[in-house]
Design a protein around this motif. Structure first.
Motif, PDB file in Angstrom:
ATOM      1  N   LYS A 133      72.529  94.730   4.792  1.00 53.61           N
ATOM      2  CA  LYS A 133      71.582  94.798   6.658  1.00 53.61           C
ATOM      3  C   LYS A 133      71.031  93.773   6.597  1.00 53.61           C
ATOM      4  CE  LYS A 133      67.472  97.192   4.772  1.00 53.61           C
ATOM      5  NZ  LYS A 133      67.007  98.281   4.876  1.00 53.61           N
ATOM      6  N   GLU A 134      70.903  93.659   7.576  1.00 51.39           N
ATOM      7  CA  GLU A 134      69.823  92.912   8.408  1.00 51.39           C
ATOM      8  C   GLU A 134      68.354  92.749   7.923  1.00 51.39           C
ATOM      9  OE1 GLU A 134      70.784  91.934  12.699  1.00 51.39           O
ATOM     10  OE2 GLU A 134      68.986  92.086  12.175  1.00 51.39           O
ATOM     11  N   ILE A 135      68.361  91.902   7.670  1.00 52.20           N
ATOM     12  CA  ILE A 135      66.119  91.779   7.147  1.00 52.20           C
ATOM     13  C   ILE A 135      65.824  90.790   8.038  1.00 52.20           C
ATOM     14  CG2 ILE A 135      64.271  91.693   5.374  1.00 52.20           C
ATOM     15  CD1 ILE A 135      66.494  92.282   3.753  1.00 52.20           C
ATOM     16  N   ARG A 136      64.922  91.526   8.791  1.00 55.56           N
ATOM     17  CA  ARG A 136      64.032  90.239  10.310  1.00 55.56           C
ATOM     18  C   ARG A 136      62.298  90.674   9.692  1.00 55.56           C
ATOM     19  NH1 ARG A 136      66.810  87.300  13.967  1.00 55.56           N
ATOM     20  NH2 ARG A 136      68.567  88.079  13.842  1.00 55.56           N
ATOM     21  N   THR A 137      62.094  92.111   9.282  1.00 56.78           N
ATOM     22  CA  THR A 137      60.507  92.384   8.937  1.00 56.78           C
ATOM     23  C   THR A 137      60.553  93.271   7.719  1.00 56.78           C
ATOM     24  OG1 THR A 137      61.390  94.645   9.798  1.00 56.78           O
ATOM     25  CG2 THR A 137      60.921  93.097  11.810  1.00 56.78           C
ATOM     26  N   PRO A 138      59.232  93.179   7.152  1.00 55.08           N
ATOM     27  CA  PRO A 138      58.976  94.007   6.395  1.00 55.08           C
ATOM     28  C   PRO A 138      59.837  95.200   6.192  1.00 55.08           C
ATOM     29  CG  PRO A 138      57.182  92.506   6.731  1.00 55.08           C
ATOM     30  CD  PRO A 138      58.264  92.245   7.564  1.00 55.08           C
ATOM     31  N   GLU A 139      59.263  95.895   7.288  1.00 55.57           N
ATOM     32  CA  GLU A 139      59.616  97.301   7.286  1.00 55.57           C
ATOM     33  C   GLU A 139      61.447  97.781   7.017  1.00 55.57           C
ATOM     34  OE1 GLU A 139      58.362  95.599  10.271  1.00 55.57           O
ATOM     35  OE2 GLU A 139      56.362  97.037   8.524  1.00 55.57           O
ATOM     36  N   ASP A 140      62.148  96.308   7.519  1.00 55.94           N
ATOM     37  CA  ASP A 140      64.169  95.889   6.947  1.00 55.94           C
ATOM     38  C   ASP A 140      63.421  96.778   5.903  1.00 55.94           C
ATOM     39  OD1 ASP A 140      64.752  96.400   9.845  1.00 55.94           O
ATOM     40  OD2 ASP A 140      64.468  93.615   9.886  1.00 55.94           O
ATOM     41  N   TYR A 161      56.146  93.302   0.192  1.00 58.84           N
ATOM     42  CA  TYR A 161      56.648  92.827   1.168  1.00 58.84           C
ATOM     43  C   TYR A 161      57.326  94.109   1.282  1.00 58.84           C
ATOM     44  CZ  TYR A 161      56.655  87.420   1.270  1.00 58.84           C
ATOM     45  OH  TYR A 161      57.335  86.042   0.705  1.00 58.84           O
ATOM     46  N   GLY A 162      57.297  95.025   0.548  1.00 60.94           N
ATOM     47  CA  GLY A 162      57.522  96.426   1.122  1.00 60.94           C
ATOM     48  C   GLY A 162      59.310  96.826  -0.429  1.00 60.94           C
ATOM     49  N   ALA A 163      59.758  95.887  -0.944  1.00 65.33           N
ATOM     50  CA  ALA A 163      61.003  96.249  -1.243  1.00 65.33           C
ATOM     51  C   ALA A 163      60.931  96.946  -2.191  1.00 65.33           C
ATOM     52  CB  ALA A 163      61.826  94.958  -0.929  1.00 65.33           C
ATOM     53  N   SER A 164      61.878  97.454  -3.399  1.00 64.28           N
ATOM     54  CA  SER A 164      61.484  97.723  -4.631  1.00 64.28           C
ATOM     55  C   SER A 164      62.734  96.716  -6.026  1.00 64.28           C
ATOM     56  CB  SER A 164      62.895  99.420  -5.412  1.00 64.28           C
ATOM     57  OG  SER A 164      62.406 100.086  -4.392  1.00 64.28           O
ATOM     58  N   PRO A 165      62.441  96.249  -6.228  1.00 66.61           N
ATOM     59  CA  PRO A 165      62.150  95.094  -7.018  1.00 66.61           C
ATOM     60  C   PRO A 165      63.293  95.030  -8.545  1.00 66.61           C
ATOM     61  CG  PRO A 165      60.239  94.375  -6.830  1.00 66.61           C
ATOM     62  CD  PRO A 165      60.313  95.667  -5.800  1.00 66.61           C
ATOM     63  N   ILE A 166      64.407  94.624  -8.430  1.00 68.77           N
ATOM     64  CA  ILE A 166      64.471  94.833  -9.841  1.00 68.77           C
ATOM     65  C   ILE A 166      65.335  93.855 -10.685  1.00 68.77           C
ATOM     66  CG2 ILE A 166      65.097  97.198  -9.793  1.00 68.77           C
ATOM     67  CD1 ILE A 166      68.435  96.318  -9.112  1.00 68.77           C
ATOM     68  N   THR A 167      64.735  93.389 -12.197  1.00 67.34           N
ATOM     69  CA  THR A 167      64.999  92.315 -13.030  1.00 67.34           C
ATOM     70  C   THR A 167      66.889  92.745 -12.826  1.00 67.34           C
ATOM     71  OG1 THR A 167      63.507  91.768 -13.082  1.00 67.34           O
ATOM     72  CG2 THR A 167      65.304  91.504 -14.812  1.00 67.34           C
ATOM     73  N   ILE A 168      67.946  91.976 -13.485  1.00 67.34           N
ATOM     74  CA  ILE A 168      69.056  91.945 -13.799  1.00 67.34           C
ATOM     75  C   ILE A 168      69.151  90.708 -14.071  1.00 67.34           C
ATOM     76  CG2 ILE A 168      71.783  92.341 -13.385  1.00 67.34           C
ATOM     77  CD1 ILE A 168      70.631  94.641 -11.294  1.00 67.34           C
ATOM     78  N   MET A 204      73.227  87.078   5.442  1.00 61.54           N
ATOM     79  CA  MET A 204      71.976  85.990   4.237  1.00 61.54           C
ATOM     80  C   MET A 204      71.565  85.149   5.054  1.00 61.54           C
ATOM     81  SD  MET A 204      74.907  82.757   3.109  1.00 61.54           S
ATOM     82  CE  MET A 204      73.597  82.108   1.786  1.00 61.54           C
ATOM     83  N   ILE A 205      69.764  85.852   4.646  1.00 58.21           N
ATOM     84  CA  ILE A 205      69.330  85.561   5.385  1.00 58.21           C
ATOM     85  C   ILE A 205      67.518  84.383   5.093  1.00 58.21           C
ATOM     86  CG2 ILE A 205      66.744  86.418   6.433  1.00 58.21           C
ATOM     87  CD1 ILE A 205      69.540  89.025   5.032  1.00 58.21           C
ATOM     88  N   ALA A 278      55.192  87.647   9.360  1.00 55.78           N
ATOM     89  CA  ALA A 278      54.702  89.369   8.968  1.00 55.78           C
ATOM     90  C   ALA A 278      55.029  88.577   7.332  1.00 55.78           C
ATOM     91  CB  ALA A 278      55.562  89.871  10.076  1.00 55.78           C
ATOM     92  N   PHE A 279      56.065  88.100   6.698  1.00 51.63           N
ATOM     93  CA  PHE A 279      56.082  87.999   5.653  1.00 51.63           C
ATOM     94  C   PHE A 279      54.583  86.734   5.078  1.00 51.63           C
ATOM     95  CE2 PHE A 279      60.660  89.290   6.787  1.00 51.63           C
ATOM     96  CZ  PHE A 279      60.426  91.113   5.846  1.00 51.63           C
ATOM     97  N   ARG A 280      54.791  85.970   5.948  1.00 56.53           N
ATOM     98  CA  ARG A 280      53.473  84.703   4.881  1.00 56.53           C
ATOM     99  C   ARG A 280      51.882  85.716   5.151  1.00 56.53           C
ATOM    100  NH1 ARG A 280      53.088  81.316   8.857  1.00 56.53           N
ATOM    101  NH2 ARG A 280      54.361  80.477   8.484  1.00 56.53           N
ATOM    102  N   GLU A 281      52.020  86.533   6.106  1.00 58.64           N
ATOM    103  CA  GLU A 281      50.268  87.178   6.136  1.00 58.64           C
ATOM    104  C   GLU A 281      50.341  88.527   4.547  1.00 58.64           C
ATOM    105  OE1 GLU A 281      48.405  85.487   7.644  1.00 58.64           O
ATOM    106  OE2 GLU A 281      47.145  87.738   7.135  1.00 58.64           O
TER     107      GLU A 281
END
Ligand code: 6CS
Length: 317
Positions: A133-140, A161-168, A204-205, A278-281
Motif C-alpha cells: 500500500k501507499e505510505i506517505r504519512t506515519p498514519e499509513d 513511526y507507528g509500525a510493528s517491526p518484525i525481524t526475518i 516502492m517509497i 513528519a517522519f523526521r520529527e
C-alpha cells in the motif's frame, strides 16, 4: 597469504562489487603475494552471527557487518539512525571514513573490545521502503508489519513511526513477503532487485530517511599481525575504496532501479519535504534512545558525526 573476505550479500550486490575491486587492488599492490578470497552470503553459514563469530575468532579475518551487527557491537547501530547523515552520499562516505571518526577512541574501542577492528565504512545507497500500500504519512505505517534487520535501534525507530517491526533472516525474506508474514521491507534499491523482493511488493517509497551503511571489519589479532608493508597496502586500498565504493553503489542502484521499472509495474513514490518532516520529527528522540542503549561511547561517536554534518554544506537537519 590468503585473506578470506566474508560478505553479508550475494553476487551482484554492492558488497560483492566493492569486494571485487578491493581484491583487485590488494592483489595488484602486493604483486600477488596476497590473495583475497570472496565469501558471499550463504557460503559461510546460514545466520549472520556465524559470519561475525568467524571474524571474531579469526577463521574469516575480514568482512562486512551492518544491521545485524548490533548484537555483537551495539555501538554500530549508530549507522541505523534515521535523519542523521548528510543527504549527500559521498559526503557521508567521507565523514564516516575520516580519521576523526573511524580512528576515534570511541569507535575503535567499541569494536576492539569485541576482538574486531573497524577498517572502513560503506554507504550502499538510500534505504527504500516497500509495501503493498501507499505510505506517505506515519498514519499509513500504523501497525504495518515491516521487516527490519535484527537490531533494537531499528525496532525503536519503526515503532516511533507507528509500525510493528518484525525481524526475518535475509534469506527467508522473499517468501515471508510473498506469504504476507512481512507486510513491508526496507532495502537499498540494488537489494530489492538482487533478491527479487520487488516482485512481491506493490509500492516502492523513497523517503530518504537513511542510507544503508555497512562496516568493514577485521579480526583484531589478524590486523595487528600484519607486516608494515601489508598494513600500508591495506590502508592505501581502503583510501581508494571510499570514492570507488561510492561509484559502485550509485551505479548499481541507478541501474537496478531501471531493471525494476522494466520488469514490473511497481508504483514508485517520492515523499515531498513536508511528508518527510513528519517522519523526521518522530525519529529525533531515537538519537537519545541510541545513547541510552549503548552509553557514553555511543554519545561520543554520534557527536563526532553530528559535528561533521553540521560543518557540511548539505545538512540533514
Ligand atoms: O536486510 C538485510 O538483512 C541485508 N540487506 C542488505 C542490503 N545487506 C545486508 C543486510 O543484512
Amino acid at each position: 597469504d590468503t585473506w578470506r573476505f566474508g560478505l553479508e550479500e550475494t553476487e551482484g550486490s554492492v558488497q560483492y562489487g566493492y569486494a571485487e575491486e578491493f581484491k583487485k587492488l590488494i592483489e595488484e599492490k602486493s604483486d600477488g603475494d596476497i590473495q583475497v578470497e570472496l565469501l558471499p552470503y550463504g557460503s559461510w553459514g546460514s545466520s549472520y552471527s556465524a559470519l561475525y563469530d568467524a571474524i571474531q575468532n579469526g577463521a574469516i579475518p575480514i568482512g562486512f557487518g551492518s544491521g545485524f551487527l548490533g548484537g555483537t557491537v551495539p555501538e554500530s547501530q549508530l549507522m541505523s539512525l534515521n535523519f542523521v547523515m548528510p543527504n549527500d552520499q559521498l559526503e557521508t562516505a567521507k565523514i564516516l571514513n575520516s580519521d576523526d571518526f573511524l580512528q576515534s577512541d570511541a569507535w575503535q574501542e567499541s569494536f576492539r573490545e569485541r576482538g574486531l577492528v573497524p577498517l572502513a565504512t560503506l554507504p550502499e545507497g538510500y534505504q527504500v521502503w516497500t509495501a503493498n500500500k501507499e505510505i506517505r504519512t506515519p498514519e499509513d505505517m500504523q501497525g504495518l508489519q515491516i521487516r527490519v534487520m535484527d537490531n533494537s535501534l531499528l525496532r525503536a525507530t519503526y515503532e516511533a513511526y507507528g509500525a510493528s517491526p518484525i525481524t526475518i533472516a535475509y534469506g527467508e525474506l522473499y517468501s515471508a513477503l510473498q506469504q504476507g508474514q512481512a507486510e513491508g521491507n526496507i532495502q537499498p534499491v540494488f537489494a530489492h532487485e538482487n533478491m527479487g523482493f520487488y516482485e512481491v511488493q506493490d509500492y516502492m517509497i523513497f523517503a530518504d530517511q537513511s542510507q544503508f551503511i555497512a562496516n568493514l571489519i577485521g579480526n583484531e589479532e589478524w590486523y595487528e599481525g600484519l607486516s608494515d608493508e601489508e598494513q600500508q597496502i591495506l590502508t592505501s586500498t581502503l583510501d581508494e575504496m571510499v570514492q570507488k565504493g561510492h561509484d559502485i553503489q550509485t551505479q548499481f542502484n541507478s541501474e537496478r532501479l531501471e531493471t525494476i521499472k522494466e520488469k514490473s509495474d511497481i508504483n514508485i513514490i517520492h515523499l515531498n519535504e513536508e511528508e518527510r518532516a513528519a517522519f523526521r520529527e518522530l525519529a529525533k528522540p531515537v538519537r537519545q534512545t541510541y545513547v541510552d542503549m549503548v552509553g557514553e561511547r555511543g554519545q561520543e561517536a554520534l557527536d563526532i558525526v553530528l559535528k561533521h554534518v553540521g560543518q557540511s554544506s548539505d545538512k540533514a537537519e
